[in-house]
Design a protein around this motif. Structure first.
Motif, PDB file in Angstrom:
ATOM      1  N   THR A 166     -50.932 -13.970 -22.597  1.00 35.36           N
ATOM      2  CA  THR A 166     -52.217 -14.094 -21.906  1.00 35.36           C
ATOM      3  C   THR A 166     -52.211 -13.403 -20.550  1.00 35.36           C
ATOM      4  O   THR A 166     -53.263 -13.020 -20.037  1.00 35.36           O
ATOM      5  N   ALA A 167     -51.024 -13.231 -19.950  1.00 35.85           N
ATOM      6  CA  ALA A 167     -50.941 -12.657 -18.608  1.00 35.85           C
ATOM      7  C   ALA A 167     -49.511 -12.216 -18.333  1.00 35.85           C
ATOM      8  O   ALA A 167     -48.588 -12.531 -19.086  1.00 35.85           O
ATOM      9  N   SER A 169     -46.591 -12.485 -15.282  1.00 34.56           N
ATOM     10  CA  SER A 169     -46.202 -13.188 -14.063  1.00 34.56           C
ATOM     11  C   SER A 169     -45.192 -12.335 -13.312  1.00 34.56           C
ATOM     12  O   SER A 169     -44.282 -11.756 -13.915  1.00 34.56           O
ATOM     13  N   THR A 198     -57.377 -18.010  -6.931  1.00 34.31           N
ATOM     14  CA  THR A 198     -57.680 -16.921  -7.854  1.00 34.31           C
ATOM     15  C   THR A 198     -58.534 -15.865  -7.167  1.00 34.31           C
ATOM     16  O   THR A 198     -59.415 -16.181  -6.363  1.00 34.31           O
ATOM     17  N   TYR A 206     -59.637  -7.063 -13.163  1.00 36.11           N
ATOM     18  CA  TYR A 206     -58.566  -7.994 -13.512  1.00 36.11           C
ATOM     19  C   TYR A 206     -58.556  -9.142 -12.515  1.00 36.11           C
ATOM     20  O   TYR A 206     -59.245  -9.106 -11.484  1.00 36.11           O
ATOM     21  N   SER A 241     -49.760 -14.181 -10.903  1.00 36.92           N
ATOM     22  CA  SER A 241     -49.989 -13.725 -12.272  1.00 36.92           C
ATOM     23  C   SER A 241     -51.138 -12.726 -12.298  1.00 36.92           C
ATOM     24  O   SER A 241     -52.009 -12.722 -11.419  1.00 36.92           O
ATOM     25  N   THR A 243     -54.028 -11.103 -14.932  1.00 35.10           N
ATOM     26  CA  THR A 243     -54.731 -11.258 -16.200  1.00 35.10           C
ATOM     27  C   THR A 243     -55.806 -10.184 -16.313  1.00 35.10           C
ATOM     28  O   THR A 243     -56.567  -9.971 -15.368  1.00 35.10           O
ATOM     29  N   TRP A 244     -55.877  -9.525 -17.480  1.00 33.65           N
ATOM     30  CA  TRP A 244     -56.892  -8.494 -17.682  1.00 33.65           C
ATOM     31  C   TRP A 244     -57.338  -8.463 -19.130  1.00 33.65           C
ATOM     32  O   TRP A 244     -56.759  -9.081 -19.975  1.00 33.65           O
TER      33      TRP A 244
END
Length: 244
Positions: A166-167, A169, A198, A206, A241, A243-244
């Motif tokens: 999912t991502a 780190s 966040t 992202y 982390s 995430t995209w």
């Protein structure tokens, strides 16, 4: 008879040319299977051939490229790992690996820097001899942690896959630091802060989530915004982390 022979030769040439075009057009794809695939190569990034790059493909098909002489996470992508045709076919003169899938470019600038103050400009690069690579170590899942010394500190840079893909780190740790360092997590035209530590980067291109308790801050630059964290202690660390 001569006409038939000429036609046969012509057809043979056409077939050979078609085969050659097909061979040249076909990529030579490599992927990670049951463990990460670590590939050393040259890589084009921002129009420049980067000569000290290691790319990591994972079984979860979440991949990244890392510049060993800058400590820079260059780009990330999902899907197939690499086309290595220009490396392995014939003499492989270009020695270029080509990431597959939709690539998210990040930055070729170093992750860590010494700044005169929190408003000083971020450096574009580290001089070649000012970063000393110490290799890397593999964890039990065979993911690398990169080790180097720069800015008077010993640095470890660990990048792992989260939650089945999912991502990503990233944990950057320093030890024996002689002075406070800053870490630049992101740079883009826009960076927006949200709850739960966040941040959205670019036009929601992202998302970055920093570890709880981390004091990240956004600053304005001539080209947009940057997300920074200060590592003030001789031994310090930062985890975030992507995430995209």
């Amino acid at each position: 008879m001569i006409y038939k022979r000429l036609m046969c030769c012509l057809m043979l040439l056409i077939c050979c040319a078609a085969y050659s075009r097909a061979q040249n057009a076909s990529p030579y794809v490599i992927n990670a299977t049951n463990k990460p695939y670590l590939l050393r190569s040259f890589l084009m990034f921002e129009g420049k051939k980067r000569t000290h790059v290691i790319s990591v493909g994972t079984p979860e098909k979440i991949n990244y490229a890392y510049d060993l002489k800058q400590g820079a996470l260059l780009e990330v992508w999902r899907g197939d790992f690499m086309d290595v045709k220009e490396m392995w076919q014939d003499r492989g003169e270009p020695q270029l690996a080509k990431p597959l899938g939709t690539v998210l470019p990040l930055s070729a600038a170093p992750a860590l820097a010494v700044l005169a103050d929190k408003d000083a400009a971020w450096p574009d690069s580290i001089a070649f001899d000012d970063l000393q690579n110490q290799g890397y170590v593999l964890d039990k899942s065979k993911m690398p942690t990169f080790l180097y010394t720069a800015n008077g500190a010993e640095v470890s840079d660990k990048i792992t896959v989260l939650n089945g893909g999912t991502a990503l780190s990233r944990t950057i740790s320093i030890s024996n630091g002689k002075q406070p360092l800053y870490c630049r997590i992101a740079a883009a035209a826009t960076i927006d802060a949200h709850k739960n530590n966040t941040y959205t980067v670019g036009n929601k291109t992202y998302t970055v989530t920093v570890a709880e308790g981390t004091k990240a801050f956004i600053r304005k630059t001539q080209s947009g915004k940057e997300l920074l964290v200060q590592l003030a202690n001789a031994s310090d660390s930062l985890t975030y982390s992507l995430t995209w």
